[in-house]
Design an enzyme around this catalytic site. Structure first.
Site, short mmCIF file in Angstrom:
data_model
loop_
_atom_site.label_atom_id
_atom_site.label_comp_id
_atom_site.label_asym_id
_atom_site.label_seq_id
_atom_site.Cartn_x
_atom_site.Cartn_y
_atom_site.Cartn_z
N ASP A 1 0.85 -1.18 0.00
CA ASP A 1 0.00 0.00 0.00
C ASP A 1 0.90 1.24 0.00
O ASP A 1 2.10 1.15 0.30
CB ASP A 1 -0.88 -0.04 1.25
CG ASP A 1 -1.79 1.15 1.38
OD1 ASP A 1 -2.37 1.56 0.36
OD2 ASP A 1 -1.92 1.69 2.49
N GLY B 1 -5.18 2.61 -3.06
CA GLY B 1 -6.53 3.13 -3.26
C GLY B 1 -6.51 4.63 -3.46
O GLY B 1 -7.56 5.26 -3.56
N ASP C 1 -0.45 5.06 0.92
CA ASP C 1 -0.82 6.04 1.94
C ASP C 1 -0.77 5.44 3.34
O ASP C 1 -1.32 4.36 3.59
CB ASP C 1 -2.23 6.59 1.68
CG ASP C 1 -2.31 7.34 0.36
OD1 ASP C 1 -2.54 8.55 0.39
OD2 ASP C 1 -2.12 6.72 -0.70
#
Length: 292
Positions: free
Chosen positions: A84, A173, A86
């Site tokens: 990921d 995302g 963030d």
């Protein structure tokens, strides 16, 4: 089955003979240990049919500021790293920073928090948040990028993973505007994220499909495994929130980085008290093989 428990101590603590005794007592096993970094990082081998650690032992590790990974011993070597972005590779949540420019940061942060805790579907949360960003000039995102800070150990982690010929994938995302820049800065080999719709240099408040959510991340991981013809055991994944659940569950080693409770429950490793470089110990690299 032979198991491997790797523990890494914070800078404020050390791994001691008491640590080994506690592990033996809790797990009721005979252990063999191998130092990766004297008093700081250690591999502990033992036989067990349990796939999860006792909560009491995890609590002990947290009390003593140890991070850990638990996996099948023969599967510690990895060929793919998927992460990921963030609040994992970087300190910020980029969408919250954009929201600050639009004077809707508090509202967006509330939605982000709910999404990362798994309280609302990620796709729904993303569309709501992006809708609040309508009218922002694309050029202003460069100001946000200039303020982005890498989490401790990120640069060193990527240097060493690439040296080990491990495929590195950034999957977020968040938005391609940021993943592409972070990937270039850290030398991720691939990156995936959401695309913001822009007309005449202005954000429209819409996301261009498909949306990168937890299921999309799972598909990216599966496609990588299939294309490389490897086993899921060869993958190490890391993230912090509900949107990372699927890759954490499907990876051979799924690591929670200062993660939400919903993610920790599915992870078989954690980085809470140290930095991202602990992952290098988790995959078996000793100190003398790590580029500093």
């Amino acid at each position: 089955m032979k198991k491997l428990l790797t523990i890494v101590s914070s800078k404020d603590n050390k791994i001691t003979t008491e640590t080994f005794a506690v592990i033996r007592d809790y797990l009721k096993v005979v252990i063999k240990s191998k130092w990766l970094d004297n008093e700081k990082a250690c591999e502990i081998y033992f036989d067990s049919d349990k796939n999860v650690l006792l909560d009491e032992l995890v609590n002990y590790f947290n009390t003593h500021l140890y991070d850990w990974a638990y996996q099948n011993a023969e599967e510690k070597y990895k060929s793919v790293f998927i992460s990921d972005m963030d609040s994992t590779i970087i300190k910020q949540e980029c969408i919250d920073e954009i929201a600050d420019l639009a004077n809707v940061k508090e509202e967006v942060e509330d939605i982000t928090r709910s999404a990362m805790q798994g309280e609302i579907a990620f796709a729904e949360a993303l569309e709501k948040r992006v809708g609040l960003l309508q009218g922002i000039k694309l050029d202003l995102l460069n100001k946000i990028y200039d303020k982005i800070e890498l989490n401790d150990g990120a640069e060193k982690l990527l240097i060493n993973l690439n040296k080990q010929k491990i495929k590195t994938i950034l999957v977020s995302g968040g938005f391609t505007f940021f993943t592409e820049k972070i990937s270039e800065e850290l030398n991720f080999q691939e990156n995936y994220a959401n695309s913001l719709e822009v007309i005449d240099g202005i954000l429209t408040g819409k996301v261009i499909p498909p949306i990168i959510d937890s299921i999309s991340k799972k598909k990216i991981l599966k496609n990588t495994i299939d294309s490389l013809r490897i086993k899921s055991a060869e993958v190490v994944a890391i993230g912090d929130g509900a949107n990372d659940l699927e890759i954490i569950r499907d990876a051979g080693l799924g690591v929670s980085y200062k993660g939400k409770s919903i993610l920790k429950a599915s992870a078989n490793g954690q980085i809470e008290h140290t930095d991202l470089c602990s992952l290098l110990y988790f995959i078996g690299l000793p100190k003398d093989k790590i580029i500093t």
